[in-house]
Design a protein around this motif. Structure first.
Motif, PDB file in Angstrom:
ATOM      1  N   MET A 125       0.836  -1.197   0.000  1.00 49.97           N
ATOM      2  CA  MET A 125       0.000   0.000   0.000  1.00 49.97           C
ATOM      3  C   MET A 125       0.872   1.249   0.000  1.00 49.97           C
ATOM      4  SD  MET A 125      -1.298   0.098   3.986  1.00 49.97           S
ATOM      5  CE  MET A 125      -1.588   1.859   4.059  1.00 49.97           C
ATOM      6  N   VAL A 126       0.240   2.369  -0.292  1.00 49.20           N
ATOM      7  CA  VAL A 126       0.842   3.687  -0.137  1.00 49.20           C
ATOM      8  C   VAL A 126      -0.117   4.472   0.732  1.00 49.20           C
ATOM      9  CG1 VAL A 126       1.521   5.821  -1.287  1.00 49.20           C
ATOM     10  CG2 VAL A 126       2.041   3.627  -2.347  1.00 49.20           C
ATOM     11  N   GLY A 127       0.405   5.041   1.781  1.00 47.00           N
ATOM     12  CA  GLY A 127      -0.422   5.838   2.687  1.00 47.00           C
ATOM     13  C   GLY A 127       0.301   7.133   3.019  1.00 47.00           C
ATOM     14  N   TYR A 128      -0.175   7.784   4.048  1.00 50.34           N
ATOM     15  CA  TYR A 128       0.409   9.047   4.480  1.00 50.34           C
ATOM     16  C   TYR A 128       0.589   9.025   5.988  1.00 50.34           C
ATOM     17  CZ  TYR A 128      -0.614  10.542  -0.199  1.00 50.34           C
ATOM     18  OH  TYR A 128      -0.639  10.611  -1.558  1.00 50.34           O
ATOM     19  N   MET A 129       1.615   9.723   6.452  1.00 50.35           N
ATOM     20  CA  MET A 129       1.859   9.861   7.879  1.00 50.35           C
ATOM     21  C   MET A 129       1.994  11.333   8.213  1.00 50.35           C
ATOM     22  SD  MET A 129       4.710   7.028   8.800  1.00 50.35           S
ATOM     23  CE  MET A 129       4.274   5.310   8.972  1.00 50.35           C
ATOM     24  N   ASN A 130       1.364  11.729   9.309  1.00 50.84           N
ATOM     25  CA  ASN A 130       1.668  13.035   9.874  1.00 50.84           C
ATOM     26  C   ASN A 130       2.717  12.810  10.959  1.00 50.84           C
ATOM     27  OD1 ASN A 130       0.205  11.981  12.013  1.00 50.84           O
ATOM     28  ND2 ASN A 130      -1.424  13.508  11.938  1.00 50.84           N
ATOM     29  N   ALA A 131       3.112  13.841  11.668  1.00 50.45           N
ATOM     30  CA  ALA A 131       4.160  13.702  12.683  1.00 50.45           C
ATOM     31  C   ALA A 131       3.760  12.702  13.758  1.00 50.45           C
ATOM     32  CB  ALA A 131       4.476  15.067  13.301  1.00 50.45           C
ATOM     33  N   GLU A 132       2.510  12.722  14.175  1.00 49.70           N
ATOM     34  CA  GLU A 132       2.045  11.801  15.207  1.00 49.70           C
ATOM     35  C   GLU A 132       2.085  10.353  14.723  1.00 49.70           C
ATOM     36  OE1 GLU A 132       0.372  10.609  18.976  1.00 49.70           O
ATOM     37  OE2 GLU A 132       1.566  12.300  18.286  1.00 49.70           O
ATOM     38  N   ALA A 133       1.675  10.093  13.498  1.00 48.84           N
ATOM     39  CA  ALA A 133       1.711   8.738  12.947  1.00 48.84           C
ATOM     40  C   ALA A 133       3.147   8.235  12.850  1.00 48.84           C
ATOM     41  CB  ALA A 133       1.036   8.708  11.578  1.00 48.84           C
ATOM     42  N   LEU A 134       4.055   9.082  12.408  1.00 47.76           N
ATOM     43  CA  LEU A 134       5.462   8.690  12.316  1.00 47.76           C
ATOM     44  C   LEU A 134       6.017   8.409  13.714  1.00 47.76           C
ATOM     45  CD1 LEU A 134       8.004   8.194  10.632  1.00 47.76           C
ATOM     46  CD2 LEU A 134       8.454  10.674  10.747  1.00 47.76           C
ATOM     47  N   ARG A 135       5.723   9.274  14.664  1.00 41.31           N
ATOM     48  CA  ARG A 135       6.193   9.084  16.037  1.00 41.31           C
ATOM     49  C   ARG A 135       5.673   7.769  16.609  1.00 41.31           C
ATOM     50  NH1 ARG A 135       4.494   9.379  21.038  1.00 41.31           N
ATOM     51  NH2 ARG A 135       2.437  10.156  20.493  1.00 41.31           N
ATOM     52  N   ARG A 136       4.377   7.509  16.458  1.00 40.69           N
ATOM     53  CA  ARG A 136       3.794   6.276  17.012  1.00 40.69           C
ATOM     54  C   ARG A 136       4.342   5.030  16.321  1.00 40.69           C
ATOM     55  NH1 ARG A 136      -2.492   7.102  18.771  1.00 40.69           N
ATOM     56  NH2 ARG A 136      -2.180   9.009  19.951  1.00 40.69           N
ATOM     57  N   THR A 137       4.574   5.127  15.015  1.00 40.59           N
ATOM     58  CA  THR A 137       5.160   4.002  14.293  1.00 40.59           C
ATOM     59  C   THR A 137       6.548   3.690  14.846  1.00 40.59           C
ATOM     60  OG1 THR A 137       3.889   4.490  12.299  1.00 40.59           O
ATOM     61  CG2 THR A 137       5.897   3.175  12.013  1.00 40.59           C
ATOM     62  N   ILE A 138       7.353   4.708  15.034  1.00 39.34           N
ATOM     63  CA  ILE A 138       8.703   4.526  15.572  1.00 39.34           C
ATOM     64  C   ILE A 138       8.637   3.946  16.985  1.00 39.34           C
ATOM     65  CG2 ILE A 138      10.775   5.749  16.356  1.00 39.34           C
ATOM     66  CD1 ILE A 138      10.220   7.742  13.980  1.00 39.34           C
ATOM     67  N   GLU A 139       7.777   4.500  17.813  1.00 43.18           N
ATOM     68  CA  GLU A 139       7.720   4.085  19.212  1.00 43.18           C
ATOM     69  C   GLU A 139       7.123   2.697  19.425  1.00 43.18           C
ATOM     70  OE1 GLU A 139       5.749   7.301  21.273  1.00 43.18           O
ATOM     71  OE2 GLU A 139       7.537   8.559  21.183  1.00 43.18           O
ATOM     72  N   THR A 140       6.133   2.306  18.624  1.00 39.77           N
ATOM     73  CA  THR A 140       5.453   1.025  18.842  1.00 39.77           C
ATOM     74  C   THR A 140       5.975  -0.106  17.963  1.00 39.77           C
ATOM     75  OG1 THR A 140       3.724   1.407  17.184  1.00 39.77           O
ATOM     76  CG2 THR A 140       3.305   2.233  19.435  1.00 39.77           C
ATOM     77  N   GLY A 141       6.617   0.250  16.838  1.00 38.90           N
ATOM     78  CA  GLY A 141       7.045  -0.773  15.896  1.00 38.90           C
ATOM     79  C   GLY A 141       5.904  -1.323  15.057  1.00 38.90           C
ATOM     80  N   GLU A 142       4.748  -0.663  15.121  1.00 30.70           N
ATOM     81  CA  GLU A 142       3.586  -1.034  14.301  1.00 30.70           C
ATOM     82  C   GLU A 142       3.154   0.183  13.498  1.00 30.70           C
ATOM     83  OE1 GLU A 142       0.674  -2.628  17.025  1.00 30.70           O
ATOM     84  OE2 GLU A 142       1.809  -4.484  17.277  1.00 30.70           O
ATOM     85  N   ALA A 143       2.693  -0.059  12.269  1.00 34.04           N
ATOM     86  CA  ALA A 143       2.380   1.040  11.354  1.00 34.04           C
ATOM     87  C   ALA A 143       1.150   1.828  11.786  1.00 34.04           C
ATOM     88  CB  ALA A 143       2.181   0.504   9.942  1.00 34.04           C
ATOM     89  N   HIS A 144       1.312   3.136  11.782  1.00 33.36           N
ATOM     90  CA  HIS A 144       0.229   4.094  12.005  1.00 33.36           C
ATOM     91  C   HIS A 144       0.230   5.043  10.804  1.00 33.36           C
ATOM     92  CE1 HIS A 144       0.844   2.636  16.072  1.00 33.36           C
ATOM     93  NE2 HIS A 144      -0.300   3.161  16.410  1.00 33.36           N
ATOM     94  N   TYR A 145      -0.940   5.466  10.391  1.00 29.51           N
ATOM     95  CA  TYR A 145      -1.069   6.352   9.235  1.00 29.51           C
ATOM     96  C   TYR A 145      -2.043   7.470   9.548  1.00 29.51           C
ATOM     97  CZ  TYR A 145       0.934   2.316   6.796  1.00 29.51           C
ATOM     98  OH  TYR A 145       1.737   1.275   6.416  1.00 29.51           O
ATOM     99  N   TRP A 146      -2.077   8.458   8.666  1.00 28.41           N
ATOM    100  CA  TRP A 146      -3.067   9.520   8.731  1.00 28.41           C
ATOM    101  C   TRP A 146      -4.041   9.300   7.585  1.00 28.41           C
ATOM    102  CZ3 TRP A 146      -5.055  12.894  11.885  1.00 28.41           C
ATOM    103  CH2 TRP A 146      -5.897  13.885  11.378  1.00 28.41           C
ATOM    104  N   SER A 147      -5.318   9.191   7.899  1.00 28.53           N
ATOM    105  CA  SER A 147      -6.334   9.038   6.859  1.00 28.53           C
ATOM    106  C   SER A 147      -6.717  10.415   6.344  1.00 28.53           C
ATOM    107  CB  SER A 147      -7.572   8.332   7.415  1.00 28.53           C
ATOM    108  OG  SER A 147      -8.614   8.381   6.460  1.00 28.53           O
ATOM    109  N   ARG A 148      -6.409  10.675   5.088  1.00 28.61           N
ATOM    110  CA  ARG A 148      -6.756  11.978   4.501  1.00 28.61           C
ATOM    111  C   ARG A 148      -8.258  12.113   4.325  1.00 28.61           C
ATOM    112  NH1 ARG A 148      -3.609  12.443  -0.862  1.00 28.61           N
ATOM    113  NH2 ARG A 148      -4.506  10.375  -1.046  1.00 28.61           N
ATOM    114  N   SER A 149      -8.955  11.026   4.032  1.00 27.53           N
ATOM    115  CA  SER A 149     -10.403  11.108   3.811  1.00 27.53           C
ATOM    116  C   SER A 149     -11.172  11.260   5.123  1.00 27.53           C
ATOM    117  CB  SER A 149     -10.905   9.889   3.039  1.00 27.53           C
ATOM    118  OG  SER A 149     -10.625   8.704   3.757  1.00 27.53           O
ATOM    119  N   ARG A 150     -10.750  10.522   6.146  1.00 30.14           N
ATOM    120  CA  ARG A 150     -11.456  10.585   7.433  1.00 30.14           C
ATOM    121  C   ARG A 150     -10.865  11.612   8.396  1.00 30.14           C
ATOM    122  NH1 ARG A 150     -10.750   5.007   9.555  1.00 30.14           N
ATOM    123  NH2 ARG A 150      -9.039   4.993   8.088  1.00 30.14           N
ATOM    124  N   LYS A 151      -9.680  12.112   8.067  1.00 31.34           N
ATOM    125  CA  LYS A 151      -8.983  13.104   8.898  1.00 31.34           C
ATOM    126  C   LYS A 151      -8.737  12.578  10.315  1.00 31.34           C
ATOM    127  CE  LYS A 151      -9.430  16.626   5.872  1.00 31.34           C
ATOM    128  NZ  LYS A 151      -8.927  16.105   4.640  1.00 31.34           N
TER     129      LYS A 151
END
Length: 159
Positions: A45-71
């Motif tokens: 897939m291709v998704g998007y990350m904001n700063a919070e998603a990137l931070r949580r991904t780094i900290e948890t080791g599990e992927a977090h993304y920002w949903s542009r459609s659902r905000k």
């Protein structure tokens, strides 16, 4: 949350050749995130990350993304169980895109439509582009039933 948890961008040398994580979020505060299967290399897939998603991904080791459609911030797999465990997280040379190599729990699928990859169709090449052009399926079977996992699927006209 803003991006102050990351290094400030000071120079081209620092960004391109240094060891500081200084991501460049776009005008909407997002980075492109390309996600591949760690074992096969297939693009999932291709998704998007904001700063919070990137931070949580780094900290948890599990992927977090920002949903542009659902905000909203979303933890991939939170509702489906198809959590993406990050094996390797890379950032490109100018730090405006990331590449996640992941292992996916359950059936290994990452597409909400039920296929393993969101890139389950090919566009035929070598012909004139017209409304008659037909996509070719590259995955023959879904790995899960989206109705069973997510319930009611939105009407395509609502997209």
């Amino acid at each position: 949350m803003n991006d102050t948890v990351f290094s400030k961008r000071l120079s081209i040398e620092q960004v391109e050749e240094g060891q500081d994580l200084a991501p460049k979020f776009d005008q909407d505060g997002l980075l492109v995130a390309v996600t591949t299967d760690a074992a096969s290399g297939d693009v999932l897939m291709v998704g998007y990350m904001n700063a919070e998603a990137l931070r949580r991904t780094i900290e948890t080791g599990e992927a977090h993304y920002w949903s542009r459609s659902r905000k909203v911030l979303w933890h991939k797999g939170a509702s489906s169980g198809l959590v993406q465990k990050v094996v390797d997280l890379r950032i490109d040379d100018d730090q405006d895109a990331v590449w996640l190599k992941v292992q996916v729990a359950g059936s290994g699928a990452s597409c909400h439509v039920g296929y393993k990859s969101c890139f389950y169709r090919s566009v035929p090449l070598g012909q004139s582009v017209s409304p008659e052009i037909r996509l070719e399926f590259r995955e023959s079977q879904k790995t899960f039933d989206p109705l069973e996992v997510y319930g009611d699927v939105p009407n395509p006209t609502q997209l």
